[in-house]
Design an enzyme around this catalytic site. Sequence first.
Site, PDB file in Angstrom:
ATOM      1  N   CYS A  70       0.847  -1.191   0.000  1.00  0.00           N
ATOM      2  CA  CYS A  70       0.000   0.000   0.000  1.00  0.00           C
ATOM      3  C   CYS A  70       0.880   1.237   0.000  1.00  0.00           C
ATOM      4  CB  CYS A  70      -0.911   0.003   1.223  1.00  0.00           C
ATOM      5  SG  CYS A  70      -1.969   1.471   1.294  1.00  0.00           S
ATOM      6  N   CYS A  74       0.445   4.907   6.702  1.00  0.00           N
ATOM      7  CA  CYS A  74      -0.250   4.795   7.987  1.00  0.00           C
ATOM      8  C   CYS A  74       0.649   4.069   8.996  1.00  0.00           C
ATOM      9  CB  CYS A  74      -1.560   4.041   7.816  1.00  0.00           C
ATOM     10  SG  CYS A  74      -2.669   4.788   6.587  1.00  0.00           S
ATOM     11  N   CYS A  77       0.065   0.328  10.242  1.00  0.00           N
ATOM     12  CA  CYS A  77      -0.289  -0.717   9.283  1.00  0.00           C
ATOM     13  C   CYS A  77       0.926  -1.491   8.781  1.00  0.00           C
ATOM     14  CB  CYS A  77      -1.036  -0.105   8.097  1.00  0.00           C
ATOM     15  SG  CYS A  77      -1.621  -1.356   6.919  1.00  0.00           S
ATOM     16  N   CYS A 114     -16.713  -9.486   5.176  1.00  0.00           N
ATOM     17  CA  CYS A 114     -16.031  -8.221   4.918  1.00  0.00           C
ATOM     18  C   CYS A 114     -14.893  -8.430   3.926  1.00  0.00           C
ATOM     19  CB  CYS A 114     -15.485  -7.647   6.219  1.00  0.00           C
ATOM     20  SG  CYS A 114     -16.733  -7.467   7.515  1.00  0.00           S
ATOM     21  N   CYS A 146     -19.868  -6.424   3.434  1.00  0.00           N
ATOM     22  CA  CYS A 146     -19.196  -5.155   3.722  1.00  0.00           C
ATOM     23  C   CYS A 146     -17.915  -5.127   2.904  1.00  0.00           C
ATOM     24  CB  CYS A 146     -18.875  -5.045   5.210  1.00  0.00           C
ATOM     25  SG  CYS A 146     -17.983  -3.533   5.672  1.00  0.00           S
ATOM     26  N   CYS A 206     -19.744   2.471   7.681  1.00  0.00           N
ATOM     27  CA  CYS A 206     -19.038   1.854   8.803  1.00  0.00           C
ATOM     28  C   CYS A 206     -17.731   2.622   8.989  1.00  0.00           C
ATOM     29  CB  CYS A 206     -18.761   0.384   8.491  1.00  0.00           C
ATOM     30  SG  CYS A 206     -17.719  -0.467   9.699  1.00  0.00           S
ATOM     31  N   ARG A 276     -18.366  -2.430  17.646  1.00  0.00           N
ATOM     32  CA  ARG A 276     -17.706  -3.716  17.402  1.00  0.00           C
ATOM     33  C   ARG A 276     -16.332  -3.765  18.065  1.00  0.00           C
ATOM     34  NH1 ARG A 276     -16.650  -4.032  11.651  1.00  0.00           N
ATOM     35  NH2 ARG A 276     -18.907  -3.789  11.598  1.00  0.00           N
TER      36      ARG A 276
END
Length: 331
Positions: A70, A74, A77, A114, A146, A206, A276
């Site tokens: 990616c 971040c 991550c 998901c 999702c 979400c 959650r």
Amino acid sequence: MSIQTKVNYRELAEKVLDGYVVTKEEALALVQAPDEDLLDLMNAAYQIRKKYYGNKVKLNMIINAKSGLCPEDCGYCSQSIAADTPVEKYALLNKDSILAGAQEAIKRKAGTYCIVASGRQPSPREVDAVVEAVQEIRETTDLKICCCLGFLNEDSAAKLAGAGVHRYNHNLNTSKENYDNITTTHNYDDRVDTVEKVKESGMSPCSGAIMGMGETDEELVDIAFALHALDADSIPVNFLNAIDGTKLEGYDHLNPRKCLKGVAMFRFVNPTKEIRLSGGREINLRSLQAMGLYAANSIFVGDYLTTQGQEPTSDWGMIEDLGFEIEECAL
């Protein structure tokens, strides 16, 4: 800053059940509650949870449909190109693999499947591939779908919604004030923009947070209120798993009691929403995981993106031991 005012948690919960919106000062008092008040706080949060969700627990399962490389930086991550981590790297899985994941979700008693992919935003080809898989899953199962594919434009959002994607995840992760300390390749407002596009498309939004990334208590409260303002239907509360090789390697700002107070605060601020227990719950809540379900009404079952969860049988057993039951209808 420390709140000294004594809060009657049960009375505050009763006010919330009557339609009262807690103030930031009250929310901060929940996060900073003395440890000796923890049982009272969780019992009060449970009164709110019980009204809207009873003793049902919603199960969700993730498939890491595209892993690694990616371009975003971040700090939490392991899939970031800026991280020095030995994660698997692969392009978007083929349709058969995504369909097989749906069957695994059913075996794990998950109501929501998901589909998650690393990257800044999906290419048109990737969107079309996900759409094709989602359409077949919708035709052959009762699963709710999702997706979490990164930033969305209007066209991609419309295609996913049209295919029958029920919900789209795009977390705020941290507060606006703390954002530049965690990520520099995009900003907080970019994330808000995608959540708004999700809402405009008709998909259920979400969006959640990661506790333990150096945010102050006040900033954690700010996140909860930002999600309230965004009207996110589902709020994943993650707890930092500080993976070696990431920017946040070595961060250790949480303990189980702090995590529970944070989850309770999210319930008070967002009383009607799905809360959650998400990534990092096993290593941060540890022996107090079950207590989290007195405020939260949803968990991920099985593994996360690049880290392991506990065995589904352990989650099923935890739910049963509480006297709760797995929710069969997802949304």
